[in-house]
Write a protein that holds these residues in place. Structure first.
Motif, PDB file in Angstrom:
ATOM      1  N   THR A 100       0.824  -1.210   0.000  1.00  0.00           N
ATOM      2  CA  THR A 100       0.000   0.000   0.000  1.00  0.00           C
ATOM      3  C   THR A 100       0.856   1.257   0.000  1.00  0.00           C
ATOM      4  O   THR A 100       0.569   2.217  -0.740  1.00  0.00           O
ATOM      5  CB  THR A 100      -0.914  -0.010   1.243  1.00  0.00           C
ATOM      6  OG1 THR A 100      -1.739  -1.179   1.218  1.00  0.00           O
ATOM      7  CG2 THR A 100      -1.807   1.222   1.267  1.00  0.00           C
ATOM      8  N   LEU A 101       1.912   1.291   0.805  1.00  0.00           N
ATOM      9  CA  LEU A 101       2.761   2.483   0.873  1.00  0.00           C
ATOM     10  C   LEU A 101       3.495   2.727  -0.444  1.00  0.00           C
ATOM     11  O   LEU A 101       3.650   3.884  -0.867  1.00  0.00           O
ATOM     12  CB  LEU A 101       3.758   2.328   2.023  1.00  0.00           C
ATOM     13  CG  LEU A 101       3.145   2.416   3.428  1.00  0.00           C
ATOM     14  CD1 LEU A 101       4.161   2.005   4.480  1.00  0.00           C
ATOM     15  CD2 LEU A 101       2.642   3.825   3.712  1.00  0.00           C
TER      16      LEU A 101
ATOM     17  N   ALA B 128       3.087   9.162   6.165  1.00  0.00           N
ATOM     18  CA  ALA B 128       2.305   8.118   5.491  1.00  0.00           C
ATOM     19  C   ALA B 128       2.561   6.747   6.094  1.00  0.00           C
ATOM     20  O   ALA B 128       1.627   5.952   6.285  1.00  0.00           O
ATOM     21  CB  ALA B 128       2.640   8.111   3.993  1.00  0.00           C
TER      22      ALA B 128
ATOM     23  N   THR C 168      -0.470   4.969   8.460  1.00  0.00           N
ATOM     24  CA  THR C 168      -1.053   3.753   7.896  1.00  0.00           C
ATOM     25  C   THR C 168      -0.820   2.566   8.807  1.00  0.00           C
ATOM     26  O   THR C 168      -1.710   1.735   9.009  1.00  0.00           O
ATOM     27  CB  THR C 168      -0.463   3.476   6.504  1.00  0.00           C
ATOM     28  OG1 THR C 168      -0.618   4.629   5.675  1.00  0.00           O
ATOM     29  CG2 THR C 168      -1.174   2.303   5.838  1.00  0.00           C
TER      30      THR C 168
ATOM     31  N   THR D 195     -11.849   3.946   5.165  1.00  0.00           N
ATOM     32  CA  THR D 195     -10.691   3.909   4.286  1.00  0.00           C
ATOM     33  C   THR D 195     -10.961   2.995   3.092  1.00  0.00           C
ATOM     34  O   THR D 195     -11.739   2.045   3.179  1.00  0.00           O
ATOM     35  CB  THR D 195      -9.461   3.408   5.053  1.00  0.00           C
ATOM     36  OG1 THR D 195      -9.761   2.135   5.630  1.00  0.00           O
ATOM     37  CG2 THR D 195      -9.084   4.378   6.170  1.00  0.00           C
TER      38      THR D 195
ATOM     39  N   THR E 149       2.163   9.610  -6.014  1.00  0.00           N
ATOM     40  CA  THR E 149       2.782  10.916  -5.780  1.00  0.00           C
ATOM     41  C   THR E 149       3.940  11.182  -6.745  1.00  0.00           C
ATOM     42  O   THR E 149       4.142  12.327  -7.170  1.00  0.00           O
ATOM     43  CB  THR E 149       3.284  11.000  -4.329  1.00  0.00           C
ATOM     44  OG1 THR E 149       4.178   9.905  -4.066  1.00  0.00           O
ATOM     45  CG2 THR E 149       2.117  10.935  -3.352  1.00  0.00           C
TER      46      THR E 149
ATOM     47  N   TYR F 159       0.995   4.194  -2.905  1.00  0.00           N
ATOM     48  CA  TYR F 159       0.876   5.629  -2.675  1.00  0.00           C
ATOM     49  C   TYR F 159       2.056   6.374  -3.305  1.00  0.00           C
ATOM     50  O   TYR F 159       1.892   7.452  -3.893  1.00  0.00           O
ATOM     51  CB  TYR F 159       0.845   5.926  -1.169  1.00  0.00           C
ATOM     52  CG  TYR F 159      -0.412   5.511  -0.458  1.00  0.00           C
ATOM     53  CD1 TYR F 159      -1.589   5.256  -1.146  1.00  0.00           C
ATOM     54  CD2 TYR F 159      -0.424   5.370   0.931  1.00  0.00           C
ATOM     55  CE1 TYR F 159      -2.739   4.873  -0.483  1.00  0.00           C
ATOM     56  CE2 TYR F 159      -1.568   4.987   1.604  1.00  0.00           C
ATOM     57  CZ  TYR F 159      -2.722   4.733   0.896  1.00  0.00           C
ATOM     58  OH  TYR F 159      -3.857   4.362   1.567  1.00  0.00           O
ATOM     59  N   ARG F 160       3.234   5.799  -3.168  1.00  0.00           N
ATOM     60  CA  ARG F 160       4.444   6.441  -3.713  1.00  0.00           C
ATOM     61  C   ARG F 160       4.387   6.527  -5.228  1.00  0.00           C
ATOM     62  O   ARG F 160       4.833   7.524  -5.813  1.00  0.00           O
ATOM     63  CB  ARG F 160       5.671   5.648  -3.252  1.00  0.00           C
ATOM     64  CG  ARG F 160       6.999   6.283  -3.591  1.00  0.00           C
ATOM     65  CD  ARG F 160       8.142   5.609  -2.857  1.00  0.00           C
ATOM     66  NE  ARG F 160       9.405   6.252  -3.173  1.00  0.00           N
ATOM     67  CZ  ARG F 160      10.364   5.718  -3.918  1.00  0.00           C
ATOM     68  NH1 ARG F 160      10.204   4.491  -4.414  1.00  0.00           N
ATOM     69  NH2 ARG F 160      11.483   6.366  -4.158  1.00  0.00           N
TER      70      ARG F 160
END
Length: 381
Positions: A191-192, A309, A313, A337, A199, A195-196
């Motif tokens: 998940t992280l 983040a 999370t 979420t 962005t 997100y990266r």
């Protein structure tokens, strides 16, 4: 003479008449029988009386009580002999509430692998859009204004990251409930990094320092891009391995994610009495994050967003995982979420807090099982 005989006959008959009268009276309350010395005897201590009244209701109750006492005595003695078996039944009940479900761990692992691979693709795409240093100089950064660049600092970051990841890997292999903890780790990594990818793709920042050397752009060379992706994957995306020569993956910092996430998992799933171990890992994580900025490899905003983040999370997920009343609560805003359906899929059958229990990853010989015990730490602060 006749009168005297009559009186004598009357005296002889009187006891007989009195005996007959007593038999006609209502029965008096029974008195305990007396022995020769005049002391009453006890009915319960007379075996002959119990034997003489074996066909009565009292003897049947007495015999049933004796049988029950014998049964209770035999059960208690059996439990004392097999007390170890009674202790083993508790982990079996806990296992029912903490099923392994390795197939779910495999799904989470594929989810993490996909997002890590997708990250390398996005880096390759974004690299083609990074503006040249002569056209777009580095953005102003307050940390860079006060701290000059140290060339070897980023090497410290990657070495600390490798140590932390190695420590967490060994610790995870020694945990008893590694299937549940593993899928939590894989889900958060995937998940992280997803997100990266978002962005990095929507906002392409210029390089944070003129010292950075970026590989030449390939433009429409699809084959060359594929080879760059494979090289980046083979080297783990590390500068130490010489595999990371592309630019553009600045917002946010992937090194900050791994340093922070490794420390959070190490601290969460290790006993509280290992405070020295926690402090050592915290020093490795904090110094590694600081060296990212000292080496001028990322903007300060990259590190700050990566830290926020990662920690949020992690804390949101474990709050829902450890607070079972929140899962079905109507006022639980964490359930809004986007990953809540995935959370329900991974944690549906986990009905209690995962205890910190260590066990050997390989089966021990029978002679060693009696010598070694599982190391268990409580979660009490």
């Amino acid at each position: 003479m006749a009168a005297s005989e009559l009186i004598q006959d009357a005296d002889d008959v009187r006891p007989h008449v009195e005996a007959n009268v007593t038999t006609m009276n209502p029965p008096s309350p029974p008195h305990p029988p007396r022995v020769a010395n005049g002391n009453p005897t006890r009915l319960t201590s007379s075996p002959t009386l119990a034997a003489d009244t074996h066909d009565g209701k009292g003897s049947s109750k007495l015999s049933s009580l004796l049988k029950q006492n014998q049964l209770i005595h035999s059960l208690s003695s059996g439990l004392r002999k097999h007390c170890d078996y009674v202790k083993i039944s508790v982990p079996e009940e806990l296992a029912d509430r903490l099923p392994r479900e390795w197939w779910k761990t495999g799904v989470a692992f594929l989810y993490a692998i996909f997002n890590l691979f997708f990250t390398t693709v996005i880096i390759t795409v974004v690299h083609e859009r990074v503006p040249d240093k002569s056209v777009s100089p580095p953005l102003p950064d307050k940390f860079f204004d006060y701290v000059d660049r140290v060339p070897w600092a980023f090497t410290v970051t990657e070495v600390n990251g490798l140590i932390l990841v190695g420590l967490w890997l060994v610790q995870w292999l020694l945990l008893k409930h590694k299937a549940i903890i593993g899928r939590r780790c894989f889900f958060l990594i995937g998940t992280l990094y997803m997100y990266r990818c978002v962005t990095m793709y929507i906002t392409t920042l210029p390089v944070p320092g003129k010292h950075m050397v970026c590989a030449p752009k390939l433009y429409n060379d699809s084959t060359g891009k594929i080879w760059r992706i494979l090289r980046l994957i083979s080297g783990g995306g590390l500068s130490l391995t010489g595999s990371h020569l592309m630019c553009g993956d600045f917002l946010y910092s992937g090194h900050t994610v791994m340093l922070t996430l490794s420390y959070l998992f190490i601290k969460e799933y290790s006993p509280r009495w290992m405070w020295w171990y926690h402090w050592l890992c915290w020093l490795l994580s904090a110094s590694g994050v600081l060296c990212i900025l000292i080496g001028h490899e990322h903007y300060s905003i990259d590190v700050v967003i990566g830290y926020i983040a990662t920690t949020r999370t992690f804390w949101w997920y474990h709050t829902m995982a450890n607070s079972h009343a929140l899962r079905q609560a109507p006022n639980n805003y964490l359930s809004r979420t986007w990953w809540n359906p995935i959370f329900n899929f991974l944690e549906r059958n986990v009905q209690t807090t995962v205890p910190i229990v260590f066990s050997s990853p390989l089966p021990l010989p029978s002679c060693c099982r009696q010598r070694y015990r599982m190391v268990e730490g409580g979660r009490d602060e």
